[in-house]
Design a protein around this motif. Structure first.
Motif, PDB file in Angstrom:
ATOM      1  N   ALA A  47      -6.029 -77.865  -5.077  1.00 44.20           N
ATOM      2  CA  ALA A  47      -6.609 -76.556  -5.375  1.00 44.20           C
ATOM      3  C   ALA A  47      -6.108 -75.512  -4.388  1.00 44.20           C
ATOM      4  CB  ALA A  47      -8.131 -76.639  -5.345  1.00 44.20           C
ATOM      5  N   ALA A  51      -2.662 -74.419  -5.258  1.00 43.73           N
ATOM      6  CA  ALA A  51      -2.625 -73.603  -6.473  1.00 43.73           C
ATOM      7  C   ALA A  51      -3.372 -72.281  -6.313  1.00 43.73           C
ATOM      8  CB  ALA A  51      -3.222 -74.387  -7.640  1.00 43.73           C
ATOM      9  N   ARG A  52      -3.825 -71.958  -5.094  1.00 42.75           N
ATOM     10  CA  ARG A  52      -4.586 -70.736  -4.815  1.00 42.75           C
ATOM     11  C   ARG A  52      -5.847 -70.657  -5.671  1.00 42.75           C
ATOM     12  NH1 ARG A  52      -2.774 -66.903  -1.568  1.00 42.75           N
ATOM     13  NH2 ARG A  52      -4.094 -65.350  -2.608  1.00 42.75           N
ATOM     14  N   GLN A  53      -6.520 -71.788  -5.824  1.00 40.71           N
ATOM     15  CA  GLN A  53      -7.766 -71.835  -6.571  1.00 40.71           C
ATOM     16  C   GLN A  53      -8.926 -72.014  -5.591  1.00 40.71           C
ATOM     17  OE1 GLN A  53      -7.140 -75.181  -9.136  1.00 40.71           O
ATOM     18  NE2 GLN A  53      -5.763 -74.068 -10.519  1.00 40.71           N
ATOM     19  N   VAL A 102     -12.286 -73.214  -4.051  1.00 43.70           N
ATOM     20  CA  VAL A 102     -13.074 -74.413  -4.305  1.00 43.70           C
ATOM     21  C   VAL A 102     -14.055 -74.601  -3.154  1.00 43.70           C
ATOM     22  CG1 VAL A 102     -11.399 -75.946  -3.194  1.00 43.70           C
ATOM     23  CG2 VAL A 102     -12.952 -76.864  -4.919  1.00 43.70           C
ATOM     24  N   ARG A 114     -16.007 -75.745  -8.434  1.00 46.98           N
ATOM     25  CA  ARG A 114     -15.079 -74.642  -8.716  1.00 46.98           C
ATOM     26  C   ARG A 114     -15.807 -73.434  -9.286  1.00 46.98           C
ATOM     27  NH1 ARG A 114      -9.616 -76.468  -8.792  1.00 46.98           N
ATOM     28  NH2 ARG A 114      -9.484 -78.712  -8.457  1.00 46.98           N
ATOM     29  N   GLU A 115     -17.067 -73.599  -9.605  1.00 44.84           N
ATOM     30  CA  GLU A 115     -17.893 -72.510 -10.104  1.00 44.84           C
ATOM     31  C   GLU A 115     -19.169 -72.447  -9.271  1.00 44.84           C
ATOM     32  OE1 GLU A 115     -18.554 -73.090 -14.240  1.00 44.84           O
ATOM     33  OE2 GLU A 115     -16.449 -72.795 -14.799  1.00 44.84           O
ATOM     34  N   ASN A 151     -11.237 -70.806   0.343  1.00 44.68           N
ATOM     35  CA  ASN A 151     -10.634 -69.727  -0.420  1.00 44.68           C
ATOM     36  C   ASN A 151      -9.116 -69.790  -0.287  1.00 44.68           C
ATOM     37  OD1 ASN A 151     -12.459 -68.048  -1.853  1.00 44.68           O
ATOM     38  ND2 ASN A 151     -13.254 -67.239   0.077  1.00 44.68           N
ATOM     39  N   ASP A 193      -4.905 -61.188  -6.980  1.00 40.05           N
ATOM     40  CA  ASP A 193      -6.235 -61.775  -7.102  1.00 40.05           C
ATOM     41  C   ASP A 193      -7.140 -61.215  -6.019  1.00 40.05           C
ATOM     42  OD1 ASP A 193      -5.567 -63.146  -4.741  1.00 40.05           O
ATOM     43  OD2 ASP A 193      -4.927 -64.943  -5.820  1.00 40.05           O
TER      44      ASP A 193
END
Length: 330
Positions: free
Chosen positions: A127, A130-132, A134, A149-150, A175, A238
């Motif tokens: 994650a 992938a710049r996600q 979490v 993730r939410e 982040n 983003d």
């Protein structure tokens, strides 16, 4: 031309190091600051990775307690169990373990492969790559661990790890690294880019003029010699991205602005005098942008420090970016 420097050479690779050591058979543990009181040297969420060979990556203090944490981590790896540690003020003994700053910290030590499952750490690392965003959630009473993730919207926005109000549930926010897109390889950029990297940003320099955006002028930096709108679309905007426009040339700045004003990037700054910015506002208004959208632009760019010269202007820009990141736009 796109010259890139590996992000692992610039930013913390603490979870990545722990995973690599574990998979290499050395053993690994992650130590995370879970609570602080007083003048603690690192914020909640700061991490230290320790290998079974006592190699380290990161920190949980200013160097005051790392030695003790390493010893505890090595023992935790042998026992395959998590540990909670607390360190307060050191005593008059120069060799005593503690914090000289007067604060207190609590540290969670988790061996990889037991307290922290390898599969979960691998997913976390993926994650991050992938710049996600979490969140790693640890229930310190039950021992349960999960990745979210939410949810945790406020924690993600503030980049703030910590305990939930109910129970001993610790949430570690991961982040994406802060990113800075600089359009215009001018003198200010030569000062701003290295300053931003020291402050934790992953800078990307954009300038279609190869004489300006060159390796000779920006050694080791990532440079895109594309038109700014193409480059910005390729990089992406983003919530962890700042855009700084330094050309004050409408044909370079405006196409990038059009993308930024309808993106989630947290900061947009544009170089130019008050008169230059007024003309910019007129052009954007004629193009159909609303007053609220145009109001996101910080122009003239930077905090009013009375800056003189490229380096001081770069300081004022980075200061304004920091203010918006931590306190929100005025």
């Amino acid at each position: 031309m796109d010259k890139t420097v590996s992000s692992s050479e610039r930013f913390d690779s603490i979870p990545e190091a722990a995973l690599a050591w574990h998979r290499a058979g050395k053993g690994a543990a992650l130590a995370t600051v879970t609570e602080t009181w007083g003048s603690a040297p690192r914020r909640v969420g700061a991490q230290l990775a320790i290998s079974g060979d006592a190699e380290i990556e990161g920190s949980v203090s200013g160097g005051c307690v790392e030695g003790a944490v390493i010893v505890e981590a090595l023992e935790a790896m042998e026992e395959r169990a998590a540990r909670e540690l607390e360190f307060g003020v050191s005593d008059d003994d120069a060799f005593a373990v503690g914090l000289a700053c007067g604060g207190t910290i609590r540290v969670l030590v988790e061996p990889v492969g037991s307290a922290m499952p390898e599969e979960m750490l691998a997913e976390l690392v993926e994650a991050r790559a992938a710049r996600q965003p979490v969140a790693y959630v640890a229930n310190l009473d039950s021992g349960a661990r999960r990745l979210d993730r939410e949810g945790h919207a406020e924690r993600f926005r503030m980049d703030r790890s910590g305990f939930e109000p109910e129970g001993r549930i610790f949430v570690a926010i991961h982040n994406p690294p802060l990113r800075l897109i600089v359009v215009g390889a001018v003198h200010i950029a030569q000062a701003l880019v290295p300053m931003a990297r020291i402050a934790g940003y992953d800078p990307v320099l954009v300038d279609p003029r190869e004489a300006f955006g060159s390796e000779a002028r920006f050694p080791g930096e990532r440079i895109l010699n594309h038109w700014p709108d193409e480059a910005v679309a390729e990089i992406g905007l983003d919530q962890r991205t700042a855009l700084v426009l330094l050309t004050h040339d409408p044909k370079l700045d405006d196409p990038a602005l059009h993308l930024a004003l309808r993106s989630e990037c947290f900061y947009i700054g544009a170089l130019g005098s008050t008169r230059t910015h007024a003309r910019r506002v007129e052009r954007l208004t004629e193009t159909g942008f609303t007053e609220a959208e145009i109001g996101r632009i910080h122009g003239p760019i930077g905090l009013d420090l009375g800056a003189a010269g490229p380096a001081e202007i770069a300081v004022s820009v980075l200061a304004e970016m920091t203010q918006v990141l931590r306190r929100g736009a005025a």
